[in-house]
Design a protein around this motif. Structure first.
Motif, mmCIF file in Angstrom:
data_model
loop_
_atom_site.group_PDB
_atom_site.id
_atom_site.type_symbol
_atom_site.label_atom_id
_atom_site.label_comp_id
_atom_site.label_asym_id
_atom_site.label_seq_id
_atom_site.Cartn_x
_atom_site.Cartn_y
_atom_site.Cartn_z
ATOM 1 N N LYS A 5 -26.792 -17.695 -37.537
ATOM 2 C CA LYS A 5 -26.147 -16.679 -38.382
ATOM 3 C C LYS A 5 -26.979 -15.400 -38.371
ATOM 4 O O LYS A 5 -28.189 -15.435 -38.580
ATOM 5 N N ILE A 6 -26.316 -14.287 -38.121
ATOM 6 C CA ILE A 6 -26.981 -12.980 -38.123
ATOM 7 C C ILE A 6 -26.106 -11.987 -38.873
ATOM 8 O O ILE A 6 -24.897 -11.928 -38.649
ATOM 9 N N SER A 7 -26.733 -11.232 -39.762
ATOM 10 C CA SER A 7 -26.013 -10.173 -40.471
ATOM 11 C C SER A 7 -26.060 -8.908 -39.631
ATOM 12 O O SER A 7 -27.120 -8.530 -39.130
ATOM 13 N N ALA A 8 -24.920 -8.269 -39.469
ATOM 14 C CA ALA A 8 -24.831 -7.048 -38.665
ATOM 15 C C ALA A 8 -24.112 -5.973 -39.472
ATOM 16 O O ALA A 8 -23.384 -6.278 -40.408
ATOM 17 N N LYS A 27 -34.410 -2.600 -35.479
ATOM 18 C CA LYS A 27 -33.038 -3.075 -35.313
ATOM 19 C C LYS A 27 -32.599 -2.803 -33.877
ATOM 20 O O LYS A 27 -33.269 -2.064 -33.152
ATOM 21 N N VAL A 28 -31.503 -3.415 -33.480
ATOM 22 C CA VAL A 28 -31.034 -3.303 -32.098
ATOM 23 C C VAL A 28 -29.574 -2.849 -32.093
ATOM 24 O O VAL A 28 -28.742 -3.448 -32.780
ATOM 25 N N PRO A 29 -29.254 -1.778 -31.327
ATOM 26 C CA PRO A 29 -27.845 -1.396 -31.193
ATOM 27 C C PRO A 29 -27.124 -2.407 -30.292
ATOM 28 O O PRO A 29 -27.708 -2.936 -29.347
ATOM 29 N N GLY A 30 -25.862 -2.661 -30.618
ATOM 30 C CA GLY A 30 -25.089 -3.603 -29.817
ATOM 31 C C GLY A 30 -23.611 -3.276 -29.868
ATOM 32 O O GLY A 30 -23.169 -2.446 -30.666
ATOM 33 N N VAL A 31 -22.869 -3.940 -28.980
ATOM 34 C CA VAL A 31 -21.414 -3.768 -28.934
ATOM 35 C C VAL A 31 -20.782 -5.151 -28.898
ATOM 36 O O VAL A 31 -21.204 -6.022 -28.144
ATOM 37 N N ASP A 38 -10.601 -3.305 -29.825
ATOM 38 C CA ASP A 38 -11.480 -2.174 -29.542
ATOM 39 C C ASP A 38 -12.930 -2.612 -29.691
ATOM 40 O O ASP A 38 -13.246 -3.411 -30.587
ATOM 41 N N PRO A 39 -13.829 -2.102 -28.835
ATOM 42 C CA PRO A 39 -15.245 -2.453 -28.983
ATOM 43 C C PRO A 39 -15.750 -2.050 -30.370
ATOM 44 O O PRO A 39 -15.399 -0.990 -30.892
ATOM 45 N N LEU A 40 -16.551 -2.909 -30.962
ATOM 46 C CA LEU A 40 -17.114 -2.658 -32.292
ATOM 47 C C LEU A 40 -18.600 -2.414 -32.113
ATOM 48 O O LEU A 40 -19.327 -3.268 -31.597
ATOM 49 N N HIS A 41 -19.078 -1.227 -32.509
ATOM 50 C CA HIS A 41 -20.491 -0.866 -32.353
ATOM 51 C C HIS A 41 -21.256 -1.367 -33.571
ATOM 52 O O HIS A 41 -20.889 -1.077 -34.718
ATOM 53 N N LEU A 42 -22.341 -2.108 -33.291
ATOM 54 C CA LEU A 42 -23.078 -2.766 -34.365
ATOM 55 C C LEU A 42 -24.558 -2.416 -34.337
ATOM 56 O O LEU A 42 -25.099 -1.993 -33.324
ATOM 57 N N THR A 43 -25.209 -2.644 -35.478
ATOM 58 C CA THR A 43 -26.659 -2.620 -35.587
ATOM 59 C C THR A 43 -27.069 -4.020 -36.014
ATOM 60 O O THR A 43 -26.544 -4.542 -37.000
ATOM 61 N N LEU A 44 -27.990 -4.625 -35.253
ATOM 62 C CA LEU A 44 -28.402 -5.999 -35.526
ATOM 63 C C LEU A 44 -29.897 -6.057 -35.828
ATOM 64 O O LEU A 44 -30.669 -5.268 -35.277
ATOM 65 N N PRO A 45 -30.333 -7.002 -36.684
ATOM 66 C CA PRO A 45 -31.759 -7.116 -36.997
ATOM 67 C C PRO A 45 -32.546 -7.584 -35.770
ATOM 68 O O PRO A 45 -32.220 -8.608 -35.172
ATOM 69 N N GLY A 46 -33.571 -6.802 -35.388
ATOM 70 C CA GLY A 46 -34.305 -7.050 -34.152
ATOM 71 C C GLY A 46 -34.938 -8.423 -34.066
ATOM 72 O O GLY A 46 -34.771 -9.135 -33.074
ATOM 73 N N HIS A 47 -35.693 -8.826 -35.108
ATOM 74 C CA HIS A 47 -36.413 -10.100 -35.057
ATOM 75 C C HIS A 47 -35.443 -11.277 -35.007
ATOM 76 O O HIS A 47 -35.621 -12.199 -34.200
ATOM 77 N N ASP A 48 -34.415 -11.254 -35.853
ATOM 78 C CA ASP A 48 -33.437 -12.354 -35.878
ATOM 79 C C ASP A 48 -32.740 -12.493 -34.531
ATOM 80 O O ASP A 48 -32.534 -13.603 -34.033
ATOM 81 N N LEU A 49 -32.390 -11.355 -33.935
ATOM 82 C CA LEU A 49 -31.700 -11.383 -32.639
ATOM 83 C C LEU A 49 -32.628 -11.907 -31.545
ATOM 84 O O LEU A 49 -32.230 -12.729 -30.723
ATOM 85 N N LEU A 50 -33.883 -11.451 -31.561
ATOM 86 C CA LEU A 50 -34.861 -11.902 -30.572
ATOM 87 C C LEU A 50 -35.040 -13.418 -30.648
ATOM 88 O O LEU A 50 -35.075 -14.110 -29.627
ATOM 89 N N MET A 51 -35.142 -13.955 -31.859
ATOM 90 C CA MET A 51 -35.304 -15.404 -32.038
ATOM 91 C C MET A 51 -34.046 -16.143 -31.544
ATOM 92 O O MET A 51 -34.151 -17.178 -30.893
ATOM 93 N N ALA A 52 -32.869 -15.607 -31.845
ATOM 94 C CA ALA A 52 -31.621 -16.253 -31.426
ATOM 95 C C ALA A 52 -31.511 -16.293 -29.905
ATOM 96 O O ALA A 52 -31.074 -17.292 -29.332
ATOM 97 N N LEU A 53 -31.927 -15.213 -29.236
ATOM 98 C CA LEU A 53 -31.778 -15.118 -27.785
ATOM 99 C C LEU A 53 -32.739 -16.011 -27.016
ATOM 100 O O LEU A 53 -32.649 -16.120 -25.800
ATOM 101 N N ARG A 54 -33.653 -16.665 -27.735
ATOM 102 C CA ARG A 54 -34.538 -17.626 -27.060
ATOM 103 C C ARG A 54 -33.753 -18.853 -26.597
ATOM 104 O O ARG A 54 -34.198 -19.589 -25.742
ATOM 105 N N GLY A 84 -40.912 -5.073 -23.280
ATOM 106 C CA GLY A 84 -40.125 -6.284 -23.471
ATOM 107 C C GLY A 84 -39.254 -6.320 -24.719
ATOM 108 O O GLY A 84 -38.536 -7.282 -24.937
ATOM 109 N N PHE A 85 -39.312 -5.267 -25.561
ATOM 110 C CA PHE A 85 -38.479 -5.308 -26.772
ATOM 111 C C PHE A 85 -37.010 -5.091 -26.414
ATOM 112 O O PHE A 85 -36.672 -4.570 -25.356
ATOM 113 N N LEU A 86 -36.130 -5.525 -27.303
ATOM 114 C CA LEU A 86 -34.690 -5.414 -27.060
ATOM 115 C C LEU A 86 -34.239 -3.968 -27.212
ATOM 116 O O LEU A 86 -34.559 -3.320 -28.204
ATOM 117 N N GLU A 87 -33.493 -3.481 -26.235
ATOM 118 C CA GLU A 87 -32.974 -2.119 -26.300
ATOM 119 C C GLU A 87 -31.504 -2.085 -26.687
ATOM 120 O O GLU A 87 -31.060 -1.181 -27.377
#
Length: 198
Positions: A5-8, A27-31, A38-54, A84-87
Motif C-alpha cells: 500500500k502506498i499513498s499518492a 518524493k518521486v514523480p510518476g504516471v 487519461d494518464p494520471l500524474h502522481l507524486t509518490l513517497p520516495g522511501h516507500d516506493l523504493l522499498m516496494a520496488l525491491r 541510484g535514486f528514483l527519478e
C-alpha cells in the motif's frame, strides 16, 4: 504475491523544475496509465516506493488523495545513473482477475557437469502472462549436470499455476558453453614457443 500500500497525491505541476522540487522533498514523480483512461500524474513517497520496488513485479495498492484506490504494477523505472535514486516511475493500472504480460527473473540452481563449462543466460527474464494479483517474482531452473551444447528452452521451464509463456516455446533461455582457452594474439609467440626456439 503481496500487495504494497502506498499513498499518492495527484500533481498539477510538470516539467524539470517541478520534478526537482518533488525529488527534494524525497518524493518521486510518476504516471499511472492504462485501461484507456487519461494518464494520471502522481507524486509518490520516495522511501516507500523504493522499498516496494525491491520486489520484482510488485503489486502496488495506490491510495490517491485519500479518495481513490487503484492497483498498479511498475512498467518503467528511471533511476539516477550515478546516485541510484528514483527519478520517475510509470505505473500500469490493473484490475483483479486481469491478465498482464510481465518479465520474471530466471534463477538457477545446481552445478554444471565437471569440465569448466560456462552458463549463458540468453534470456535473463522470461516473458510470461499472469493474473495481475498473482504475478510470480521468479522461476528457478535446475542446471545440474548440464554440459557444453546443452540448453534449456522456454517450454522446459515449469511455470507456477495460472502463468503461461508469452514467448516462443522453443526460445533458448539458458545454454552451456565450453570454456574457451585464451589464444595469443596473432604475431605474438607464447613463452613456451619462445623457449622451444631458443
Amino acid at each position: 504475491m503481496s500487495e504494497v500500500k502506498i499513498s499518492a497525491a495527484t500533481r498539477t505541476e510538470f516539467g524539470k523544475g517541478a520534478a526537482r522540487r518533488i525529488r527534494r522533498e524525497d518524493k518521486v514523480p510518476g504516471v499511472l496509465y492504462g485501461h484507456g483512461s487519461d494518464p494520471l500524474h502522481l507524486t509518490l513517497p520516495g522511501h516507500d516506493l523504493l522499498m516496494a520496488l525491491r520486489t520484482p513485479n510488485v503489486l502496488i495498492a495506490l491510495d490517491i488523495d485519500g479518495k481513490t484506490n487503484e492497483l498498479a504494477i511498475p512498467k518503467s523505472v528511471q533511476r539516477d545513473p550515478l546516485k541510484g535514486f528514483l527519478e520517475h516511475v510509470d505505473l500500469l493500472l490493473v484490475k483483479r482477475g486481469e491478465r498482464v504480460n510481465v518479465d520474471i527473473y530466471v534463477q538457477t540452481e545446481g552445478e554444471l557437469a565437471p569440465g569448466g563449462f560456462l552458463l549463458e543466460h540468453v534470456l535473463n527474464a522470461l516473458p510470461v502472462e499472469a493474473e495481475a494479483t498473482h504475478i510470480p517474482e521468479s522461476v528457478t531452473v535446475s542446471v545440474e549436470g548440464l554440459a557444453a551444447g546443452d540448453s534449456i528452452l522456454a517450454k522446459d521451464i515449469t511455470l507456477p499455476k495460472g502463468t503461461t509463456l508469452a514467448v516462443e516455446e522453443d526460445a533458448v533461455v539458458l545454454q552451456v558453453l565450453a570454456a574457451q582457452a585464451e589464444e595469443a594474439p596473432e604475431g605474438e609467440e607464447t613463452v613456451e614457443e619462445e623457449a622451444a626456439e631458443a
